[in-house]
Enzyme design. Structure first.
Site, short mmCIF file in Angstrom:
data_model
loop_
_atom_site.label_atom_id
_atom_site.label_comp_id
_atom_site.label_asym_id
_atom_site.label_seq_id
_atom_site.Cartn_x
_atom_site.Cartn_y
_atom_site.Cartn_z
N LYS A 186 0.79 -1.37 0.05
CA LYS A 186 0.08 -0.06 -0.20
C LYS A 186 0.95 1.30 0.24
O LYS A 186 2.17 1.29 0.42
CB LYS A 186 -0.77 0.03 1.08
N GLY A 191 9.69 -0.85 4.79
CA GLY A 191 9.65 0.05 3.74
C GLY A 191 8.54 1.15 3.78
O GLY A 191 8.51 1.93 3.03
N ASP A 244 -2.43 -1.65 9.98
CA ASP A 244 -2.72 -1.88 8.44
C ASP A 244 -3.15 -3.26 7.98
O ASP A 244 -3.45 -3.10 6.83
CB ASP A 244 -1.24 -1.83 7.83
O1 C5P Z 1 -0.57 -1.32 14.64
P1 C5P Z 1 1.08 -1.78 14.42
O2 C5P Z 1 1.58 -2.71 15.41
O3 C5P Z 1 1.52 -1.79 12.99
O4 C5P Z 1 1.58 -0.26 14.83
C1 C5P Z 1 3.19 -0.20 15.29
C2 C5P Z 1 3.47 0.96 15.94
O5 C5P Z 1 3.25 2.04 14.90
C3 C5P Z 1 2.63 1.33 16.88
O6 C5P Z 1 3.15 0.43 18.06
C4 C5P Z 1 2.92 2.85 17.31
O7 C5P Z 1 4.11 3.03 17.77
C5 C5P Z 1 2.74 3.24 15.95
N1 C5P Z 1 1.45 3.56 15.33
C6 C5P Z 1 1.00 4.83 15.85
N2 C5P Z 1 -0.09 5.12 15.57
C7 C5P Z 1 -0.96 4.58 14.54
C8 C5P Z 1 -0.42 3.15 14.12
C9 C5P Z 1 0.93 2.89 14.41
O8 C5P Z 1 1.45 5.31 16.59
N3 C5P Z 1 -2.14 4.85 14.23
#
Ligand code: C5P
Length: 306
Positions: free
Chosen positions: A16, A104, A143
Site C-alpha cells: 500500500k 519500507g 494496517d
Molecule cells: O499497529 P501496528 O503494530 O502496526 O503499529 C506499530 C506501531 O506504530 C505502534 O506501536 C505505534 O508506535 C505506531 N502507530 C501509531 N499510530 C498508529 C499506528 C501505528 O503510533 N495509528
C-alpha cells in the site's frame, strides 16, 4: 489407509501507499489517531500454506534475511489466532515470497498477515466472513485490515476503521526502495518529538483528494498527495530528500514518502511515463532499487495456480 494431502493454498496480498496520511495526537494507548487514504498497489507478496506436522515460517525474496521466522512474525500470530478460533492446532508450513520491501512503509508484514488469514480460513475450512477476518486483522496490526480489503479506502482510528473510496482509474507509480528500513514506532516518535519542539504543519481533511480520485486524473491528484510522517522520516533519513527530488526531476508528477518510509513513491502520468521515470531513477544512484506498480488492486486473495 490412504491419506489425502491437500494441495498448497497460495495467496497474494498487495502493498500500500498512503495518498494522504494525516496524523493526529498521541492517544493514551500509544497509537496516533489517523485520517488516511490508502491505495493498494500491484507490488505484492505471495504466501504458500501447506499442511504440516508443526507451525513453521520460511521467507524468500526481497529482504528475506531481515524477516523473523518465529512467533514475532505476524503470519505466525495470524495462524495461532485463526487456529484458536477454529479450535484446532496451527499445523501449517507458511512460505512467504517477498516482493514488498521489508520495513519500507508499504505494509509488507501486514500483507503477509492478511494473506495468512485468508488462506488459512480456506485451508482449514473455518468459514469466517470478511468482516470476521477484519476483526482479527485489526488485533494483529493497524494496517492489516486494509491489506485484507485492498482497493482505495479512507482509514480512521489507528487506520483500521475503513470506508471504501471511489477511485476511477488505474494510477501508475514508481517506487524507490531504500537501502535500510525505518521502524514505524521510531518515525511516529520522531513526529512527536518534532511537535514537542515546534509546530510542524499538519494536513487538513482529504476531501479534495477524494474528489481527485473520483475524477481519475493523476495530474489533479498529484498536488494533493501528503504525508505527516514525511517530515519525521526525512529528519531521520535526510538522504531521502535527494531521492524525492530525483523522482520529480525524472518526470514524475509528484513524489512522497510512503507511510513511515523509507520507500519513496512517485505518481506518474501514465504506464509509459512510469517506465521512463523508473529507468532514469535507476541510473541516478539515489536508492537501492526501483519498481513500477499500479493501483488500486484487490486485497489478499487466493490464487488459482492450476
Ligand atoms: O499497529 P501496528 O503494530 O502496526 O503499529 C506499530 C506501531 O506504530 C505502534 O506501536 C505505534 O508506535 C505506531 N502507530 C501509531 N499510530 C498508529 C499506528 C501505528 O503510533 N495509528
Amino acid at each position: 489407509m490412504l491419506s489425502v494431502v491437500p494441495s498448497p493454498v497460495v495467496v497474494r496480498a498487495p502493498s500500500k501507499v498512503n495518498l494522504h496520511l494525516g496524523v493526529g495526537d498521541l492517544r493514551a494507548d500509544g497509537y496516533h489517531e489517523l485520517t488516511t487514504v490508502f491505495q493498494a498497489l500491484s507490488l505484492s507478496d505471495d504466501i504458500e500454506l501447506t499442511p504440516a506436522s508443526s507451525l513453521s515460517v520460511r521467507v524468500s525474496g526481497e529482504g528475506a534475511g531481515e524477516v523473523p521466522t518465529d512467533r514475532t512474525n505476524l503470519v505466525w500470530q495470524a495462524a495461532v489466532r485463526l487456529a484458536h478460533v477454529a479450535g484446532r492446532a496451527p499445523l501449517v508450513e507458511i512460505a512467504i515470497r517477498k516482493g514488498i520491501p521489508v520495513a519500507g512503509g508499504m505494509a509488507g508484514g501486514s500483507a503477509d498477515a492478511a494473506a495468512a488469514l485468508v488462506g488459512l480460513n480456506a485451508l482449514w475450512e473455518v468459514g469466517l466472513s470478511r468482516d470476521e477476518l477484519a476483526a482479527i486483522a485489526a488485533e494483529l496490526g493497524s494496517d492489516v485490515p486494509f491489506s485484507l480489503a485492498g482497493g482505495t479506502a479512507l482509514g480512521r482510528g489507528r487506520g483500521e476503521k475503513l470506508l471504501p473510496v471511489l477511485s476511477r482509474s488505474t494510477f501508475h507509480w514508481v517506487l524507490a526502495l531504500a537501502r535500510d528500513g525505518l521502524s514505524t514506532p521510531v518515525v511516529f516518535g520522531e513526529l512527536d518529538r518534532l511537535r514537542d519542539h515546534g509546530d510542524p504543519p499538519r494536513l487538513g481533511e482529504p476531501q479534495e483528494l477524494l474528489q481527485a480520485l473520483a475524477s481519475g486524473d493523476p495530474a489533479q491528484l498529484a498536488p494533493l498527495l501528503g504525508n505527516d510522517l514525511q517530515a519525521p522520516a526525512l529528519s531521520l533519513r535526510p538522504d531521502l530528500r535527494r531521492t524525492l527530488r530525483a523522482g520529480t526531476t525524472a518526470g514524475a508528477l509528484a513524489g512522497l514518502v510512503s507511510g513511515s518510509g523509507p520507500t519513496c513513491a512517485f505518481l506518474c502520468e501514465s504506464e509509459q511515463a512510469a517506465i521512463e521515470v523508473a529507468a532514469e531513477l535507476s541510473g541516478a544512484g539515489v536508492c537501492r532499487s526501483v519498481r513500477t506498480a499500479s493501483g488500486p488492486v484487490p486485497g489478499a486473495r487466493i490464487l488459482d495456480e492450476s
